[in-house]
Design an enzyme around this catalytic site. Structure first.
Site, PDB file in Angstrom:
ATOM      1  N   HIS A  82      -9.488   0.828   5.150  1.00 30.74           N
ATOM      2  CA  HIS A  82      -8.382   1.016   5.728  1.00 30.74           C
ATOM      3  C   HIS A  82      -8.766   1.806   6.897  1.00 30.74           C
ATOM      4  CE1 HIS A  82      -4.152   2.425   6.575  1.00 30.74           C
ATOM      5  NE2 HIS A  82      -3.590   1.074   6.017  1.00 30.74           N
TER       6      HIS A  82
ATOM      7  N   SER B  12       3.551  -2.489  10.276  1.00 32.55           N
ATOM      8  CA  SER B  12       5.192  -2.538  10.362  1.00 32.55           C
ATOM      9  C   SER B  12       5.809  -3.775  10.276  1.00 32.55           C
ATOM     10  CB  SER B  12       5.377  -2.043  11.914  1.00 32.55           C
ATOM     11  OG  SER B  12       5.021  -0.750  12.052  1.00 32.55           O
TER      12      SER B  12
ATOM     13  N   GLY C 114       2.567   2.059  10.713  1.00 29.50           N
ATOM     14  CA  GLY C 114       3.341   3.083  10.486  1.00 29.50           C
ATOM     15  C   GLY C 114       4.374   3.448  11.938  1.00 29.50           C
TER      16      GLY C 114
ATOM     17  N   GLU D 281      -6.822   4.402   8.182  1.00 29.10           N
ATOM     18  CA  GLU D 281      -6.769   5.737   7.722  1.00 29.10           C
ATOM     19  C   GLU D 281      -8.066   6.358   6.975  1.00 29.10           C
ATOM     20  OE1 GLU D 281      -2.953   5.381   5.458  1.00 29.10           O
ATOM     21  OE2 GLU D 281      -2.108   4.834   7.541  1.00 29.10           O
TER      22      GLU D 281
ATOM     23  N   LYS E 240      -0.126   4.279  -0.282  1.00 33.21           N
ATOM     24  CA  LYS E 240      -0.640   5.617   0.176  1.00 33.21           C
ATOM     25  C   LYS E 240      -0.352   6.716  -0.796  1.00 33.21           C
ATOM     26  CE  LYS E 240       0.042   3.493   4.808  1.00 33.21           C
ATOM     27  NZ  LYS E 240       0.027   3.473   6.118  1.00 33.21           N
TER      28      LYS E 240
ATOM     29  N   ASN F  75       0.910  -0.975   0.126  1.00 37.68           N
ATOM     30  CA  ASN F  75       0.108   0.051  -0.039  1.00 37.68           C
ATOM     31  C   ASN F  75       0.913   1.084   0.111  1.00 37.68           C
ATOM     32  OD1 ASN F  75      -1.802   1.777   0.439  1.00 37.68           O
ATOM     33  ND2 ASN F  75      -2.526   1.304   2.527  1.00 37.68           N
TER      34      ASN F  75
ATOM     35  N   GLU G 104      -5.376  -5.262  10.574  1.00 39.63           N
ATOM     36  CA  GLU G 104      -4.260  -4.220  10.692  1.00 39.63           C
ATOM     37  C   GLU G 104      -4.637  -3.564  12.180  1.00 39.63           C
ATOM     38  OE1 GLU G 104      -2.167  -2.982   6.790  1.00 39.63           O
ATOM     39  OE2 GLU G 104      -4.082  -1.802   7.087  1.00 39.63           O
TER      40      GLU G 104
END
Ligand code: PEP
Length: 249
Positions: free
Chosen positions: A94, A212, A172, A96, A11, A9, A166
């Site tokens: 996701h 990560s 991240g 985010e 992003k 991904n 996730e």
């Protein structure tokens, strides 16, 4: 046997030149052909990437889609549009998107259903926040996300889906779930599906871990019995680390 999948991904990173450079570097790497390799670059790279990957086994994903077929939705991209440029997979929900764009379960379930109806493969994301884990709510949070996003599907439809677990606290941050923590939730997801659809269907669904994942922890994570691959953010922006992760299987 379940499919092994590693999806990158990207992003909102890399302009077209930078993206093409990374993809060309990746195409030069030797990658394990037993693993389905997927990349999810920004939307505007997809058409030109389609040409670049035409002689490879790499598949294209989008990072999002709109649930409606067309119409007055300024700034949005439909599933049909993605399909027309060779996209086969779409990341849905996701964390985010859930957090910054307030995507709710109803919109996500429409996206999943409409993707399936158009023959695409949703990569449906779920995961708990740090406070939800600290409060011991992670099992119920994940169960609810799976039910709300996927349980409108019938057995055939569900078997087109990929799930990505996730944990939000691991995305991240450099902090990865331990293989034991990840396996525990992957098993919980598979059990949640088995309770609704039966063991046979539950055992068909690839469940990816994201948060990560790096070349130095991928092997241990991928060796867990319910972990079928990874959804990779930061480490997908480097051809060597991404290919090393793919080759960790
Ligand atoms: C992600 O964004 O889906 C992700 C897992 O990111 P990272 O690998 O950078 O934690």
């Amino acid at each position: 046997m379940r499919k092994k999948i590693v999806a990158g991904n990207w992003k909102m990173n890399l302009d077209l030149n930078q993206g093409e450079k990374l993809l060309k570097e990746l195409l030069e790497k030797k990658i394990n052909q037993e693993v389905t390799t997927v990349i999810a670059p920004p939307y505007i790279h997809l058409s030109s990437f389609r040409e670049l990957i035409s002689n490879s086994t790499i598949k294209l994903a989008a990072q999002n889609c709109h649930q409606q077929e067309n119409g007055a939705y300024t700034g949005e991209i439909s599933i049909g549009m993605l399909k027309s440029v060779g996209v086969e997979y779409v990341i849905v929900g996701h964390s985010e998107r859930r957090e910054y764009f307030l995507e709710d379960s109803l919109a996500l379930s429409f996206k999943v259903t409409n993707l399936i109806n158009q023959g695409m493969n949703p990569i449906y994301c779920c995961g708990e926040t740090l406070s939800q884990r600290k409060d011991g709510d992670h099992f119920s949070v994940i169960k609810k996300q799976i039910e709300q996003g996927l349980f409108q599907l019938n057995e055939m439809e569900l078997s087109q889906c990929i799930i990505a677990y996730e944990p939000v606290w691991a995305i991240g941050t450099g902090e990865t779930a331990t293989p034991e923590q990840a396996q525990e939730i992957h098993h919980h997801i598979r059990k949640t599906i088995a309770n609704q659809y039966g063991e046979i269907i539950a055992n068909l669904i690839p469940i990816l871990y994201g948060g990560s994942v790096k070349p130095n922890n991928a092997k241990e994570l991928f060796s867990c019995s319910d972990i079928d691959g990874g959804l990779i953010g930061g480490a997908a922006l480097n051809a060597s680390s991404f290919s090393d992760i793919i080759n960790s299987f």
